[in-house]
Scaffold this active site. Sequence first.
Site, PDB file in Angstrom:
ATOM      1  N   SER A  29      -9.597  -1.495   6.797  1.00 53.39           N
ATOM      2  CA  SER A  29      -9.110  -1.353   5.675  1.00 53.39           C
ATOM      3  C   SER A  29      -8.317  -2.356   5.036  1.00 53.39           C
ATOM      4  O   SER A  29      -8.121  -2.351   3.689  1.00 53.39           O
ATOM      5  CB  SER A  29      -8.238  -0.112   5.663  1.00 53.39           C
ATOM      6  OG  SER A  29      -9.064   0.919   5.751  1.00 53.39           O
ATOM      7  N   SER A  42      -9.714   1.171   2.880  1.00 58.15           N
ATOM      8  CA  SER A  42      -9.010   2.007   2.043  1.00 58.15           C
ATOM      9  C   SER A  42      -7.646   1.359   1.160  1.00 58.15           C
ATOM     10  O   SER A  42      -7.044   1.825   0.372  1.00 58.15           O
ATOM     11  CB  SER A  42      -8.320   3.077   3.073  1.00 58.15           C
ATOM     12  OG  SER A  42      -7.398   2.570   4.013  1.00 58.15           O
ATOM     13  N   LYS A  54       0.715  -1.201   0.040  1.00 56.24           N
ATOM     14  CA  LYS A  54       0.029  -0.075  -0.076  1.00 56.24           C
ATOM     15  C   LYS A  54       1.153   1.209   0.104  1.00 56.24           C
ATOM     16  O   LYS A  54       2.007   1.055   0.655  1.00 56.24           O
ATOM     17  CB  LYS A  54      -0.899  -0.004   1.254  1.00 56.24           C
ATOM     18  CG  LYS A  54      -2.029   0.942   1.250  1.00 56.24           C
ATOM     19  CD  LYS A  54      -2.759   0.753   2.694  1.00 56.24           C
ATOM     20  CE  LYS A  54      -3.995   2.018   2.918  1.00 56.24           C
ATOM     21  NZ  LYS A  54      -4.680   1.458   4.032  1.00 56.24           N
TER      22      LYS A  54
END
Length: 483
Positions: free
Chosen positions: A178, A154, A78
């Site tokens: 997330s 996310s 990420k």
Amino acid sequence: MIDLSKLTIVSARESLKKGEFTSVELTQACVDAVKEKDGELHAFLEVFDDALGQAAMADKQIKAGIDLPLLGIPVALKDNILVANHKASAGSKILEGFVSAVDSTAVRKLQQETGAVIFGRTNCDEFAMGSSTENSAFGPSKNPVDTSRVPGGSSGGSAVAVAGHMVLASFGSDTGGSIRQPAAFTGIVGMKPTYGRVSRSGLIAMASSLDQIGPFAKTVADAEILYNAVKGVDPLDSTTIDEKTFADSRSASGNSRQTSSRLTIGVPREFVESEGVDPDVKKNFEEALEKFKALGYEVKDVSLPHLKYSLAVYYILMPAEVSSNLARFDGVKYGLHVDGANGIEDYFKTRALGFGAEVRRRVILGTYVLSSGYHDAYYGSAVLAKQLITRELREAFKDIDLLLTPTTPTPAFKFGEKTADPLSMYLADIFTVPANISGCPSLSIPSGTVEREGKNLPLGVLLTADLGREDDLFTAGKEFLGE
Ligand code: GLN
């Protein structure tokens, strides 16, 4: 031709060891898959130009007989996990041009201790705030199962990178769900470790008391390998905790069960039945329970009356920490700088241009709940409620080993469906947030699909365990998926 859709970390490691393909070939297959698919899916913000070089190094080590858990396996990260000499933007314009000088501890462990190829960085909601990747400054990622739908967030890019068969493994961060929510929306495995098991050093902070780095994978066995690769005490993160401290804390609170006993699953009925949970999700959940029973698990209802306050508590504590953590983006230290008439104006202009609407909303909310007139009413009460929820949950773990709920109240929703109403977006985290509030480890596993407009949309169920009991999550997850 390497077929990425058929490989797991375990099987790819076998093939690398047997010489059926090299790490360079595997990494090239990932690069090709990104070229072929990512124009549409948009999982990646960047594929690192040194990925093939790292793979070549891994091949040398494999040839020399070195055996490490992730040697030669490309892993995506990420965009809020720092890699030295590479850009990191946390999905935000405010970090434009920022290049990290250091590796996060997770990356150092992946590269140096377990031999992974650090492949590239994945799209996410800005500063990890969101449930759909629609808050990314670089445009959303798409769900590979149905590209008219969100992949969750996310860490949506990390989920799509694995579910779209562009890499075999990735990492995200989970502050309120997330990792687990996008894993459920895309039909893969996602895990949030116990708070303190994985170092946050080099993870761009959202809400420091809740953030944890964790893995995405196609199987629970792969997720376990990835978790083991990054876990551990780190002098650079004073909140990291060793196994023994957890064991001591469990026995101090009377939660020390013999590991050999049959696992018991608790179902917080009133929570699972709450309003807004799709009937198909409830049905899928009941089927999952039956499956666990058939596997020999004892299943019982548990009463956790305070669990329903988790989301409210989260949306006070999280913005409070966000408002403080994001104060560092001042147009001087990192990334974007916009000139104003003086220093204060520089600050306002940089932040106004650099931050998106959701980030600004949360900074304002957080500043409000911490302001002198409201601190006791909001922040103070939320801290007390957090303690209550944690105590209640840990008390339940004296009687049960695992808590089971759906991972999400609905399957993946359509783009734009919830952007106009932030509160409806926040509800996507109702089942995932309690694990962050209490620090408990939590694993989402695929539990089947539900048909919507001719597409079979994935659903997940969420297992949550007592502090430090990742072993029980992996055991139950593997048995459920028949691994
Ligand atoms: N979707 C949640 C939020 O918007 C969770 C975010 C996260 O876990 N990073 O805050």
